[in-house]
Design a protein around this motif. Structure first.
Motif, short mmCIF file in Angstrom:
data_model
loop_
_atom_site.label_atom_id
_atom_site.label_comp_id
_atom_site.label_asym_id
_atom_site.label_seq_id
_atom_site.Cartn_x
_atom_site.Cartn_y
_atom_site.Cartn_z
N ALA A 203 10.89 -16.59 37.63
CA ALA A 203 10.53 -17.79 36.81
C ALA A 203 9.24 -18.77 37.23
N GLU A 204 9.14 -18.73 38.37
CA GLU A 204 7.79 -19.60 38.85
C GLU A 204 6.39 -18.87 38.22
N LEU A 205 6.63 -17.45 38.25
CA LEU A 205 5.37 -16.59 37.87
C LEU A 205 5.34 -16.83 36.26
N ARG A 206 6.44 -16.98 35.75
CA ARG A 206 6.27 -17.20 34.23
C ARG A 206 5.72 -18.30 33.82
N ASP A 207 5.84 -19.38 34.70
CA ASP A 207 5.57 -20.79 34.34
C ASP A 207 4.17 -21.18 35.13
#
Length: 423
Positions: A203-207
């Motif tokens: 999720a952090e990578l996605r954002d």
DNA sequence: TCTGGGGTCCTAGGACCC
DNA sequence: TCTGGGGTCCTAGGACCC
């Protein structure tokens, strides 16, 4: 409307394939070894439970194998290829668009199915019934997300082998729990860098801002982020692409310390590579030789050499390849400290492959034009193709002279029959 | 002959994947 | 002691071209 992409992969594929024909392998630890029987490349769930890791060297697990009666197989790629084809046939009964990604993975176009999960479940049981191989299915709007869904389905029995992540709310729920290193395309190096900037989950990578991603990694990382956002950057490709290169590489048990020994290995690899080319009806445009010292012994002096050469003309001839390989091997040979190096791995790589019948009937530049006859021929070619087309020529070779338009700008390729004959 | 900008091509090496 | 093999794609920097 986003297009649903599914990825289906087989559980422990090589082991599953072996189990089809030997029921006694069910529910017992089984492993399949790599080409040279060097290490384990496939493990049954029971073998994984014993702590046998992917790629673990055979000699390190001998005790475990003996103690737990692990069944051990050399790999049988002919068998696995056959099973793989049959599994694909079943997939094709469930969707018209199938992209074969690897021997045990296919991307499937799931557009138009009302209940995707039910469809995937039906496909799953059909593969199990007809072929005897268990598969898992992940569904999402991009390949990277589908891989992720597949991975989550694989690790959590609660999903019973199928996870549909088309729903964004569901993705929002799952991605924070997925370690960033589990994402397709994020390997050890990238994972380390991402951890360094405080990114630990999918999720952090996605954002992550794209600008920052470009600083940490390359365009590949940017693409991965967009894919995690549900944007399909990696296209769905049904037609199998023409392969671009091939390799013959081997590790050697005893280090090679002199050029003759090394060249013996290189010769054997080049010979095998030539056979492989001919078997596929291909010729190679580029040959690369590499060899390096034992990477598992960083305490010892390290050296790695690699040289490429153009094949002139493109060839699958054993003599041509061995000769080119010799030149490359010599050019990459260390200038000093030779005695301190022992090379443990060597390989011959072939690139720029084309089908034999498509081979350009031309030679690359070998020498600058010299003779009057050659200059006359060059003039003819220039007249014919325009001044901007640079023409290089070879002479002093055993073969008849051949001409070729420069491969540099402006790009021009032509068949020999289009060029004037020079003698 | 020198200078320079805007390109392409090539090689070597790195990273990742199955 | 022994620790796989076969692929793809990307990048940096130099060579080369116009």
């Amino acid at each position: 409307m986003k297009r649903p992409i599914a990825i289906s992969d087989s559980a422990n594929f090589y082991v599953s394939a072996e189990r089809i024909f030997d029921p006694t392998l069910k529910n017992v630890p089984v492993i399949v070894l790599s080409n040279n029987d060097g290490c384990a490349v496939a493990r049954s769930d029971e073998a994984k439970a014993l702590g046998i890791r992917m790629g673990e060297p055979l000699h390190l697990i001998r005790d475990k194998i003996a103690a737990h009666g692990v069944r051990v197989f050399s790999s049988n790629y002919t068998l696995y290829g056959d099973i793989s084809r049959r599994v694909v046939e079943v997939y094709e009964d469930f969707t018209p668009n199938v992209e074969i990604y690897s021997i045990d993975e296919c991307f499937l176009d799931f557009t138009g199915f009302k209940d995707r999960v039910a469809h995937a479940r039906a496909m799953r049981s059909e593969v199990l019934q007809r072929i005897g191989v268990p598969v898992r299915v992940g569904i999402a709007s991009s390949k990277t997300l589908a891989k992720c869904a597949n991975d989550v389905a694989k690790k959590n029995p609660i999903f019973a082998g199928v996870l549909d992540m088309m729903d964004e709310a569901l993705a929002d729920l799952i991605l924070p729990m997925v370690p960033v290193g589990d994402i397709w395309g994020v390997g050890r190096q990238t994972q380390k860098k991402l951890h360094g900037v405080g990114i630990h989950t999918a999720a952090e990578l996605r954002d992550m801002p794209l600008r920052q991603a470009r600083a940490v990694g390359t365009v590949v990382l940017e693409r991965t982020i967009l894919e995690l956002q549900g944007e399909a950057c990696l296209s769905f490709d049904e037609v199998e692409p023409q392969r671009k290169g091939m390799a013959v590489t081997r590790s050697s048990g005893t280090p090679m310390t002199d050029f003759d020994t090394l060249f013996q290995a290189i010769t054997a690899h080049a010979t095998r590579a030539a056979e492989k080319l001919r078997r596929h009806g291909l010729v190679a445009g580029t040959l690369t030789v590499f060899y390096h010292t034992n990477r598992h012994r960083p305490d010892r002096p390290q050296y790695s050499g690699s040289r490429s050469t153009r094949m002139m003309p493109m060839s699958s001839d054993t003599f041509d390849l061995v000769e080119a390989a010799r030149r490359c091997a010599q050019a990459a040979w260390p200038k000093a400290h030779v005695g301190t190096f022992g090379f443990t791995k060597a390989g011959v790589l072939l690139d720029d492959l084309v089908r034999l019948e498509d081979r350009p009937q031309t030679l690359f530049d070998v020498a600058r034009p010299k003779s009057a006859a050659l200059m006359t021929a060059l003039d003819q070619v220039n007249d014919r193709f325009g001044k901007k087309t640079m023409v290089l020529a070879s002479e002093g070779m055993q073969r008849p002279w051949q001409l070729r338009a420069d491969h540099r700008s402006p790009r021009y390729t032509t068949r020999m029959s289009d060029l004037p004959v020079v003698r």
